[in-house]
Design a protein around this motif. Structure first.
Motif, PDB file in Angstrom:
ATOM      1  N   ASP A 202     -14.156  19.194 -30.119  1.00 49.65           N
ATOM      2  CA  ASP A 202     -14.048  17.773 -29.390  1.00 49.65           C
ATOM      3  C   ASP A 202     -12.895  17.888 -28.120  1.00 49.65           C
ATOM      4  N   ALA A 203     -13.052  17.293 -27.254  1.00 50.66           N
ATOM      5  CA  ALA A 203     -12.065  17.493 -26.150  1.00 50.66           C
ATOM      6  C   ALA A 203     -10.662  16.897 -26.390  1.00 50.66           C
ATOM      7  N   ASN A 204     -10.511  15.975 -27.378  1.00 49.72           N
ATOM      8  CA  ASN A 204      -9.414  15.581 -27.950  1.00 49.72           C
ATOM      9  C   ASN A 204      -8.616  16.416 -28.847  1.00 49.72           C
ATOM     10  N   ASN A 205      -8.994  17.739 -28.983  1.00 52.34           N
ATOM     11  CA  ASN A 205      -8.471  18.706 -29.586  1.00 52.34           C
ATOM     12  C   ASN A 205      -7.484  19.731 -28.728  1.00 52.34           C
ATOM     13  N   ASP A 206      -7.733  19.489 -27.584  1.00 51.91           N
ATOM     14  CA  ASP A 206      -6.833  20.288 -26.377  1.00 51.91           C
ATOM     15  C   ASP A 206      -5.526  19.767 -26.278  1.00 51.91           C
ATOM     16  N   TRP A 207      -4.549  20.761 -26.198  1.00 55.45           N
ATOM     17  CA  TRP A 207      -3.244  20.686 -25.970  1.00 55.45           C
ATOM     18  C   TRP A 207      -2.731  21.493 -24.842  1.00 55.45           C
ATOM     19  N   PHE A 208      -1.851  21.285 -24.015  1.00 54.39           N
ATOM     20  CA  PHE A 208      -0.995  21.898 -23.205  1.00 54.39           C
ATOM     21  C   PHE A 208       0.418  22.475 -23.567  1.00 54.39           C
ATOM     22  N   PHE A 209       0.650  23.613 -23.354  1.00 52.86           N
ATOM     23  CA  PHE A 209       1.906  24.295 -23.691  1.00 52.86           C
ATOM     24  C   PHE A 209       2.801  24.092 -22.504  1.00 52.86           C
ATOM     25  N   TYR A 210       3.961  23.403 -22.588  1.00 55.01           N
ATOM     26  CA  TYR A 210       4.624  22.774 -21.608  1.00 55.01           C
ATOM     27  C   TYR A 210       6.246  23.280 -22.006  1.00 55.01           C
ATOM     28  N   PRO A 211       7.021  23.569 -20.923  1.00 56.86           N
ATOM     29  CA  PRO A 211       8.562  23.873 -21.445  1.00 56.86           C
ATOM     30  C   PRO A 211       9.103  22.532 -21.915  1.00 56.86           C
ATOM     31  N   ASN A 212      10.079  22.991 -22.556  1.00 57.68           N
ATOM     32  CA  ASN A 212      11.046  21.511 -23.189  1.00 57.68           C
ATOM     33  C   ASN A 212      11.792  20.934 -21.878  1.00 57.68           C
ATOM     34  N   ARG A 213      12.204  19.762 -22.098  1.00 57.66           N
ATOM     35  CA  ARG A 213      12.944  18.736 -21.166  1.00 57.66           C
ATOM     36  C   ARG A 213      14.391  19.542 -20.647  1.00 57.66           C
ATOM     37  N   ASN A 214      14.751  20.434 -21.253  1.00 64.77           N
ATOM     38  CA  ASN A 214      16.063  21.114 -20.634  1.00 64.77           C
ATOM     39  C   ASN A 214      15.814  22.038 -19.657  1.00 64.77           C
ATOM     40  N   LYS A 215      14.370  22.605 -19.717  1.00 69.14           N
ATOM     41  CA  LYS A 215      13.932  23.534 -18.416  1.00 69.14           C
ATOM     42  C   LYS A 215      13.550  22.749 -17.362  1.00 69.14           C
ATOM     43  N   PRO A 216      13.128  23.361 -16.154  1.00 74.05           N
ATOM     44  CA  PRO A 216      12.611  22.689 -15.059  1.00 74.05           C
ATOM     45  C   PRO A 216      11.226  22.383 -15.109  1.00 74.05           C
ATOM     46  N   LEU A 217      10.549  21.321 -14.672  1.00 76.38           N
ATOM     47  CA  LEU A 217       9.030  21.216 -14.774  1.00 76.38           C
ATOM     48  C   LEU A 217       8.228  22.260 -14.529  1.00 76.38           C
ATOM     49  N   TYR A 218       7.125  22.305 -15.377  1.00 77.14           N
ATOM     50  CA  TYR A 218       6.178  23.410 -15.194  1.00 77.14           C
ATOM     51  C   TYR A 218       5.708  23.586 -13.800  1.00 77.14           C
ATOM     52  N   ASN A 219       5.624  24.647 -13.064  1.00 73.03           N
ATOM     53  CA  ASN A 219       5.137  24.731 -11.759  1.00 73.03           C
ATOM     54  C   ASN A 219       4.375  25.983 -11.732  1.00 73.03           C
ATOM     55  N   PRO A 220       2.791  25.662 -11.563  1.00 77.28           N
ATOM     56  CA  PRO A 220       1.774  26.812 -11.560  1.00 77.28           C
ATOM     57  C   PRO A 220       2.065  27.835 -10.321  1.00 77.28           C
ATOM     58  N   GLU A 221       2.815  27.472  -9.827  1.00 79.65           N
ATOM     59  CA  GLU A 221       3.016  28.429  -8.568  1.00 79.65           C
ATOM     60  C   GLU A 221       4.175  29.491  -8.690  1.00 79.65           C
ATOM     61  N   GLU A 222       4.999  29.305  -9.808  1.00 81.45           N
ATOM     62  CA  GLU A 222       6.035  30.122 -10.348  1.00 81.45           C
ATOM     63  C   GLU A 222       5.518  31.276 -11.215  1.00 81.45           C
ATOM     64  N   PRO A 223       6.265  32.262 -11.381  1.00 79.59           N
ATOM     65  CA  PRO A 223       5.684  33.429 -12.239  1.00 79.59           C
ATOM     66  C   PRO A 223       5.417  33.198 -13.608  1.00 79.59           C
ATOM     67  N   ILE A 224       4.529  33.790 -14.273  1.00 73.15           N
ATOM     68  CA  ILE A 224       3.937  33.477 -15.395  1.00 73.15           C
ATOM     69  C   ILE A 224       5.061  33.600 -16.434  1.00 73.15           C
ATOM     70  N   GLU A 225       5.085  32.495 -17.448  1.00 72.31           N
ATOM     71  CA  GLU A 225       6.257  32.859 -18.561  1.00 72.31           C
ATOM     72  C   GLU A 225       5.600  32.652 -19.808  1.00 72.31           C
ATOM     73  N   TYR A 226       5.818  33.668 -20.631  1.00 75.96           N
ATOM     74  CA  TYR A 226       4.991  33.469 -21.792  1.00 75.96           C
ATOM     75  C   TYR A 226       5.614  32.809 -22.943  1.00 75.96           C
ATOM     76  N   VAL A 227       4.743  32.273 -24.024  1.00 79.23           N
ATOM     77  CA  VAL A 227       5.606  31.537 -25.026  1.00 79.23           C
ATOM     78  C   VAL A 227       5.575  32.645 -26.266  1.00 79.23           C
ATOM     79  N   GLY A 228       7.001  32.445 -26.659  1.00 79.89           N
ATOM     80  CA  GLY A 228       7.010  33.619 -27.937  1.00 79.89           C
ATOM     81  C   GLY A 228       7.792  32.889 -28.944  1.00 79.89           C
TER      82      GLY A 228
END
Length: 746
Positions: free
Chosen positions: A381-407
């Motif tokens: 179901d499309a309602n199963n999809d989630w985006f990984f985003y940085p926490n609020r103490n970090k800058p807003l996610y910017n797709p133009e910036e270098p890739i940062e992996y989740v660990g």
């Protein structure tokens, strides 16, 4: 020791003794005849007549079961193709057979052996697996449903000779052996349910083989470690494995053999004359024969199940993501980037047994925070999809910036792709599991607080020891609420109807690292900035998949509880079964439909139930007399009561009482395995109480049995229409509706 005593004690297994079925301490109705008596009988009969009767008597153990078996195939197969519509649970098991033919993975609450046999019947019938088996739908011309039913009915027919030989092994005399066989042969419900593409005839067949193998093994107890002894021990184990691989109800038969084994070994343990090496050999033989072999048979059916079902199908979501990724045609992990980065869109699979996908929808909780619901859902179901985003103490996610992996140890936000809300928790109690915190979807990418933050804790990785990055499918991790310290959990607790019966997701306060219901993995992953990979190259271990599927089956089976919002006209209660208070319509009841009604033979049900009560009266009678100092029973007779009477009664309780205790929805066919043990009890009771007549009034004894034979057969014939199919207006069978609950007519 005389042949008579040797036979009763089970020490002899030669053909002559098997042909002369004696009550313990007695011959087949009288003492073994002397030669003078034989000569005297011969003087009163023509030689040819005596020879014929003697031959028939000598080979009765072959002739009688052949006749019974012929009749069994007739009662199970006559007019079997009359109804050309999908009847009752053929809609389920025929469909599962189709999945085997198409090799599509599916999920069901029952083990796979019976359904694989259904699939085999389809292959032999030339069926291609394309029919959907919708209930009440007409079979297409190209599907040979008659052959598939015939294949299935053969298991039901084989039950009749199995019952015959089981009664002999339980040391019943010939009249009682015939009665038991006739009761199984002309039991209307057995004949009816064997005529369709269902699992019940297979379940009954393997239940019967288990009892026969156990009874024969017991009769060989004085020939321990012989080739025949080992053969029947291992056959018992194989039969146990088969019956448990059809339905879990087979576990109750396993328990019966288990009780016998415990008692047998306990008695041997108390035999101080038995060498310890011999005792250890007995224990080892039973561990191999009655534990290891059944487990191997059971596991083998699942190995074949996984081997055959190599394509993606409707049951994928019940299995782990790694398992799904190895199925052909699956979308799970297909072209997914291997490593998760900020900005990735993904589905999160709960790794608990039977776990679903993390899900949210626009509906809100009716109580508590009244924020947007978060659940676990098994379907894509499309309602199963989630985006990984940085926490609020970090800058807003910017797709133009270098890739940062989740660990590991990263603090993240999960944003629902369809509604843009954050995965959130707070100190509000969960709607069902009140001890846990509620999990909701709240705010958006800019509106929210620290309660939207989750800390990633990697548990393990199936493909790498490097936990610095989260990988699709292979990495299992936990999500710890950064503010509250609780863990995201989906424990297979279903929400009420307002939550669409989906799985409740909570934030559990206890920190239990081994709680698999707090473990998650990324199942599907999309990120255009990352290269695709082939996570499916990592194989899922068989043992892990085996355990996972069995726990999922158990969880789903326990969830089959009656729905108070719906009326199930087919369901019935346990107390109705032994007294034949209710039957079951197997299809629609229109005049143009061939109708079948699942109802037992009245004398078989009522007689067997009365025998269960009578057995306790009999035991009470002998206990009272024993307490008063009477010692009228010989040890060999006590042995017959023990194994010929008590064990069938225990078998009945083991197969009946679980349905008294369980909360799941129940139907009349759940009683059928227990009914067999009640029939054996009736055979024992009549065999026991007519023993005096066998010595003094043989004619009266046969008259009693003859009346019972006639009643059993006559009632089957009277109710034959419910077995072979009722055509036309159902009111023409009004005379069969003896009770209001027998809904044979409108």
């Amino acid at each position: 020791m005389s042949n008579k005593a040797t036979h009763a004690s089970g020490a002899s297994s030669d053909g002559a003794e098997l042909r002369r079925r004696n009550v313990p301490g007695e011959s087949n109705g009288s003492a073994v005849p002397t030669q003078a008596e034989v000569d005297n009988k011969k003087s009163h009969k023509p030689k040819s007549q005596s020879s014929i009767l003697s031959t028939l008597d000598e080979y009765e153990f072959l002739i009688a079961p052949l006749i019974f078996t012929f009749l069994a195939f007739f009662t199970r197969m006559y007019k079997i193709g009359l109804s050309d519509i999908v009847t009752w649970d053929e809609a389920h098991f025929g469909k599962f057979g189709s999945h085997y033919i198409k090799r599509e993975f599916y999920f069901d609450v029952h083990p796979p052996l019976g359904k694989m046999l259904v699939g085999l019947s389809g292959v032999l019938a030339g069926y291609n697996g394309s029919f959907e088996f919708k209930s009440g739908e007409k079979y297409p011309e190209e599907l040979n449903y008659t052959f598939m039913r015939l294949f299935n009915s053969a298991f039901g027919a084989v039950c009749v000779p199995l019952a015959y030989y089981t009664a002999r092994e339980l040391n019943f005399r010939r009249p009682a052996v015939w009665l038991v066989t006739l009761m199984v042969l002309f039991e209307n419900s057995y004949a009816t349910i064997s005529r369709f593409i269902l699992l019940d005839s297979m379940l009954l067949c393997f239940t019967f083989t288990t009892v026969l193998c156990w009874a024969r093994f017991h009769r060989l107890r004085h020939e321990s470690f012989s080739v025949e002894w080992f053969t029947w021990l291992f056959l018992t184990g194989i039969s146990i494995g088969c019956v448990c691989s059809v339905k879990w109800v087979g576990m109750f038969g396993t328990a019966l053999v288990g009780f016998y084994t415990i008692e047998d070994l306990w008695n041997k343990f108390g035999d101080l004359k038995m060498p310890k090496v011999e005792l250890a050999s007995h224990v080892s033989a039973r561990v191999v024969g009655l534990i290891i072999i059944p487990v191997l048979v059971y596991m083998f059916t699942f190995w074949v199940h996984f081997l055959v079902l190599e394509n993606s199908g409707p049951g994928d979501a019940q299995m782990s993501s790694l398992f799904q990724a190895n199925l052909r045609g699956t979308e799970v992990g297909k072209d997914s980037p291997l490593e998760i980065a900020y900005g990735s869109r993904a589905t999160l699979k709960n790794m608990g047994y039977g776990g679903g996908l993390l899900h949210s929808h626009v509906q809100t909780y009716p109580e508590g925070s009244q924020q947007q619901q978060v659940t676990c859902y098994h379907h894509k179901d499309a309602n199963n999809d989630w985006f990984f985003y940085p926490n609020r103490n970090k800058p807003l996610y910017n797709p133009e910036e270098p890739i940062e992996y989740v660990g590991d140890k990263d603090i993240i936000r999960l944003i629902h792709s369809q509604t843009g809300r954050n995965l959130h928790s707070h100190t509000v109690s969960a709607p069902v599991t009140k001890a846990d915190y509620e999990v909701s979807s709240y705010g958006n990418t800019t509106v929210g607080d620290e309660k939207d933050h989750w800390t990633v804790e990697v548990v393990n990785d199936a493909a790498s020891n490097d936990w610095t990055k989260i990988r699709t499918l292979t990495t299992s991790f936990r999500l710890k609420h950064t503010s509250l310290g609780c863990y995201l959990r989906a424990g297979n607790v279903n929400l009420p109807q307002w939550g669409f019966k989906q799985i409740e997701v909570t934030c559990v306060k206890e920190n239990k690292p081994r709680d698999v219901y707090t473990h998650w993995n990324v199942e599907s992953h999309w990120n255009e900035r990352l290269p695709a990979s082939d996570p499916g190259s990592y194989k899922s271990p068989f043992l892990r998949d085996f355990v996972h599927l069995n726990v999922a089956m158990m969880t789903s089976n326990n969830a089959l509880v009656p729905d108070p919002d719906k009326q199930d006209d087919l369901a019935s209660h346990f107390w109705q079964w032994p007294i034949l208070n209710v039957g079951l319509r197997m299809c629609g009841w229109d005049d143009h439909i061939v109708k079948y009604f699942l109802l037992g033979n009245p004398i078989v049900y009522w007689g067997s139930t009365a025998s269960l009560a009578g057995f306790f009266v009999l035991i009470g009678w002998y206990l009272v007399r024993w307490q008063r100092g009477y010692q009228e029973l010989k040890p060999i007779e006590i042995d017959q009561i023990h194994y010929g009477g008590i064990y069938p009664v225990v078998g009945w309780f083991l197969h009946y009482l679980p349905f008294v205790a369980m909360a799941r929805v129940t139907y009349v066919h759940h009683y059928y395995p227990a009914l067999y043990f009640a029939i054996l009890t009736m055979g024992f009771m009549l065999d026991w109480v007519t023993r005096p007549l066998a010595r003094t009034h043989k004619t009266i004894e046969w008259a009693i049995y003859g009346v019972l034979y006639v009643v059993v057969i006559s009632l089957f014939i009277l109710f034959r229409a419910i077995v072979f199919g009722m055509e036309g207006d159902n009111k023409q069978w009004r005379h069969l509706r003896w009770f209001e609950k027998w809904r044979i007519t409108d």
